[in-house]
Design an enzyme around this catalytic site. Sequence first.
Site, short mmCIF file in Angstrom:
data_model
loop_
_atom_site.label_atom_id
_atom_site.label_comp_id
_atom_site.label_asym_id
_atom_site.label_seq_id
_atom_site.Cartn_x
_atom_site.Cartn_y
_atom_site.Cartn_z
N THR A 91 0.81 -1.21 0.00
CA THR A 91 0.00 0.00 0.00
C THR A 91 0.84 1.26 0.00
O THR A 91 1.96 1.27 0.55
CB THR A 91 -0.92 0.01 1.24
OG1 THR A 91 -1.56 1.29 1.36
CG2 THR A 91 -0.13 -0.23 2.52
N TYR B 95 -1.63 0.29 10.21
CA TYR B 95 -1.89 -0.39 8.94
C TYR B 95 -0.69 -0.28 8.02
O TYR B 95 -0.17 -1.28 7.53
CB TYR B 95 -3.14 0.20 8.27
CG TYR B 95 -3.30 -0.26 6.84
CD1 TYR B 95 -3.53 -1.60 6.54
CD2 TYR B 95 -3.23 0.64 5.78
CE1 TYR B 95 -3.67 -2.03 5.23
CE2 TYR B 95 -3.36 0.23 4.47
CZ TYR B 95 -3.58 -1.11 4.19
OH TYR B 95 -3.71 -1.52 2.90
#
Length: 343
Positions: free
Chosen positions: A120, A144
């Site tokens: 990501t 995250y």
Amino acid sequence: MSKVPVLVTGGAGYIGSHAVLALQDAGWPVVVIDNLVTGFRFAVPDGVPFYQGDIADEALLQRIFAEQGIGAIMHFAGSVVVPESVENPLKYYHNNTARTRSLIAAAVSGGVRHFIFSSTAATYGIPEVSPVTETCPQRPINPYGMSKLMSEIMLADTARAHPLNYCVLRYFNVAGADPQARTGQSTAGATHLIKVAVEAALGKRDTVGVFGTDFDTPDGTGVRDYIHVSDLAEAHVLALEALVAQPTQSLTMNCGYGRGFSVLEVLDAVDRVTNRPIERVLQGRRAGDPDSLISDNSRIKATLPWTPRYADLDVIIGHALAWERRLTELRDAAPAGEMPAGG
């Protein structure tokens, strides 16, 4: 090229199910493992071997490797909601980091040679430049992003010590759905802007929140690089082909279109495609949101024969809208408990 069987973790989820379709369409044998905590059994095509289980269950993985002759892994399984990661960091370090460690260990012991990892742009944190290149510093600002960066590091270290090559693909904002409406974003309460907006356009939500109107952008709202999920899935297949063709080479690449749209531009596009204005609620910005997050995609374009087919905002929204309508049909026809209650 020998098309080895590919194990897709999280293959019943949003991006994973599109990767399964892309692999099938390209003629690769596909196998899916998913614990169905956030994925849906209906998202796995008929005829694809499916194992319901945990990627940390190394005994199960070894059985799958042996039964299916797995030669490559595409790893999508994990947790992806940034605010939740801040509230519950240990969940993210368990699901995204510890379980990935178990999966990599099983791959090494099982002789799997190729590994594609769903990463990501959140690993960059708040980048100092935009567009963002792969060499920009990785300074995640939430658990995250950090959980994904730790997995990237584990993969790199493992590849130096074992006969395993890998491709890390750092996604920007994934949106849209399969053009044939075979699968799409099905999670109830999803936070993706385009998903939220098409839900609102269909009357499934009353309003859409706009978080921040004071960013350093032309209209004051955050600018993001939206990539169609099917173009992203195609990039995974091409990355797999590159790994198989050059087994001593590993890759790290951004996945985006290299251009951005603001929140208001996206909502205007949804209004235009649906011919129904969405009520917008202006709110304060969320902590850690960068003004602009756009990919420099020159590396993936130079490395892979990747030509996006759906790089048009209205097309992305149209496919998301068609899937949202299809999802309503599926939910209405499904037995109780087999579909999300909303979304």
